[in-house]
Design a protein around this motif. Structure first.
Motif, PDB file in Angstrom:
ATOM      1  N   LYS A  40      35.115  49.904  43.074  1.00 42.43           N
ATOM      2  CA  LYS A  40      36.036  48.787  43.316  1.00 42.43           C
ATOM      3  C   LYS A  40      35.317  47.456  43.066  1.00 42.43           C
ATOM      4  O   LYS A  40      34.200  47.247  43.544  1.00 42.43           O
ATOM      5  N   GLY A  41      35.963  46.594  42.294  1.00 37.29           N
ATOM      6  CA  GLY A  41      35.390  45.268  42.038  1.00 37.29           C
ATOM      7  C   GLY A  41      34.327  45.262  40.949  1.00 37.29           C
ATOM      8  O   GLY A  41      33.836  44.195  40.583  1.00 37.29           O
ATOM      9  N   LYS A  42      33.946  46.453  40.454  1.00 36.73           N
ATOM     10  CA  LYS A  42      32.956  46.469  39.359  1.00 36.73           C
ATOM     11  C   LYS A  42      33.704  46.369  38.039  1.00 36.73           C
ATOM     12  O   LYS A  42      34.427  47.293  37.648  1.00 36.73           O
ATOM     13  N   GLU A  43      33.532  45.272  37.368  1.00 34.61           N
ATOM     14  CA  GLU A  43      34.293  45.012  36.159  1.00 34.61           C
ATOM     15  C   GLU A  43      33.957  46.012  35.046  1.00 34.61           C
ATOM     16  O   GLU A  43      32.806  46.429  34.909  1.00 34.61           O
ATOM     17  N   GLY A  44      34.967  46.383  34.295  1.00 30.45           N
ATOM     18  CA  GLY A  44      34.754  47.249  33.130  1.00 30.45           C
ATOM     19  C   GLY A  44      34.449  48.690  33.481  1.00 30.45           C
ATOM     20  O   GLY A  44      33.960  49.436  32.640  1.00 30.45           O
ATOM     21  N   SER A  45      34.733  49.101  34.718  1.00 31.92           N
ATOM     22  CA  SER A  45      34.376  50.469  35.110  1.00 31.92           C
ATOM     23  C   SER A  45      35.541  51.451  35.007  1.00 31.92           C
ATOM     24  O   SER A  45      35.371  52.642  35.238  1.00 31.92           O
ATOM     25  N   LEU A  46      36.731  50.961  34.619  1.00 30.48           N
ATOM     26  CA  LEU A  46      37.915  51.826  34.662  1.00 30.48           C
ATOM     27  C   LEU A  46      37.776  53.088  33.805  1.00 30.48           C
ATOM     28  O   LEU A  46      38.067  54.194  34.257  1.00 30.48           O
ATOM     29  N   ILE A  47      37.301  52.928  32.565  1.00 31.05           N
ATOM     30  CA  ILE A  47      37.198  54.100  31.675  1.00 31.05           C
ATOM     31  C   ILE A  47      36.215  55.121  32.256  1.00 31.05           C
ATOM     32  O   ILE A  47      36.480  56.328  32.278  1.00 31.05           O
ATOM     33  N   GLN A  48      35.104  54.610  32.765  1.00 35.37           N
ATOM     34  CA  GLN A  48      34.088  55.485  33.367  1.00 35.37           C
ATOM     35  C   GLN A  48      34.671  56.249  34.573  1.00 35.37           C
ATOM     36  O   GLN A  48      34.486  57.454  34.715  1.00 35.37           O
ATOM     37  N   VAL A  49      35.401  55.523  35.411  1.00 38.36           N
ATOM     38  CA  VAL A  49      36.005  56.162  36.586  1.00 38.36           C
ATOM     39  C   VAL A  49      37.011  57.224  36.141  1.00 38.36           C
ATOM     40  O   VAL A  49      37.017  58.348  36.661  1.00 38.36           O
ATOM     41  N   LEU A  50      37.833  56.893  35.150  1.00 38.09           N
ATOM     42  CA  LEU A  50      38.839  57.859  34.693  1.00 38.09           C
ATOM     43  C   LEU A  50      38.178  59.115  34.117  1.00 38.09           C
ATOM     44  O   LEU A  50      38.661  60.228  34.330  1.00 38.09           O
ATOM     45  N   HIS A  51      37.063  58.936  33.413  1.00 42.06           N
ATOM     46  CA  HIS A  51      36.311  60.093  32.904  1.00 42.06           C
ATOM     47  C   HIS A  51      35.874  60.993  34.050  1.00 42.06           C
ATOM     48  O   HIS A  51      36.020  62.215  34.000  1.00 42.06           O
ATOM     49  N   MET A  52      35.305  60.377  35.074  1.00 45.59           N
ATOM     50  CA  MET A  52      34.803  61.173  36.202  1.00 45.59           C
ATOM     51  C   MET A  52      35.960  61.851  36.937  1.00 45.59           C
ATOM     52  O   MET A  52      35.868  63.013  37.322  1.00 45.59           O
ATOM     53  N   VAL A  53      37.042  61.103  37.101  1.00 48.61           N
ATOM     54  CA  VAL A  53      38.197  61.669  37.813  1.00 48.61           C
ATOM     55  C   VAL A  53      38.776  62.837  37.007  1.00 48.61           C
ATOM     56  O   VAL A  53      39.124  63.879  37.570  1.00 48.61           O
TER      57      VAL A  53
END
Ligand code: FES
Length: 169
Positions: free
Chosen positions: A29-42
């Motif tokens: 949360k609040g870490k910019e540009g992390s969405l793609i990385q999070v979606l990969h892990m999820v």
């Protein structure tokens, strides 16, 4: 207690998986540009990214659902439906197209009972169309996971598919 199994190695009840996804996403949360990385892990945890999982990611990252959905639909490596254990890709690059790619696709659709883009109801195969896979001299070509099959004819398909029902053994 019901157990949810996905195409990945991660197993657990639906609640356990969702807890893990919430914790994982909350860390970014609040870490910019992390969405793609999070979606990969999820996707690694859940196996794919249906809308209710995208919603959880959006909540935890404090982003609009439309932002998360936009990224999921933009990148082909994100799946919104469960995938099969193995991925068949038939090349429809120029060489394969002119040397029988179309009839290979039609034969596979018949053998598997699904259209390109679909997953068999037993969860064994997801079937996709690929661009050139670099075996143009051996067209028409197809792959199953990392195995390349050159000069494939419709008659070869039963023998090619068979071992994959046993995970390629
Ligand atoms: S066009 Fe099919 S491998 Fe290149």
């Amino acid at each position: 207690m019901s157990t949810t199994q996905h195409a990945t190695t991660c197993t657990g009840t639906e609640e356990e998986l969702i807890d893990r996804i919430r914790t994982l996403a909350a860390n970014y949360k609040g870490k910019e540009g992390s969405l793609i990385q999070v979606l990969h892990m999820v996707q690694g945890v859940y196996g794919y990214l249906p809308l209710h999982i995208q919603q959880i990611v959006a909540e935890e990252l404090d982003l609009p659902l439309s932002t998360v959905s936009g990224v999921v639909s933009f990148y082909s490596f994100f799946a919104t439906k469960p995938r099969g254990r193995h991925t068949i890709r038939v090349c429809m690059g120029t060489a394969c197209y002119v040397r029988g790619g179309v009839s290979l696709v039609e034969s596979l659709e018949k053998s598997l009972g699904i259209q390109a883009g679909g997953t068999t109801s037993d969860g064994v195969f997801t079937f996709e169309i690929a661009r050139c896979i670099g075996s143009c001299g051996l067209a028409p070509a197809m792959t199953i996971d990392d195995t390349v099959y050159p000069e494939v004819k419709a008659a070869d398909l039963p023998g090619i598919l068979e071992p994959w029902y046993n995970d390629g053994k």
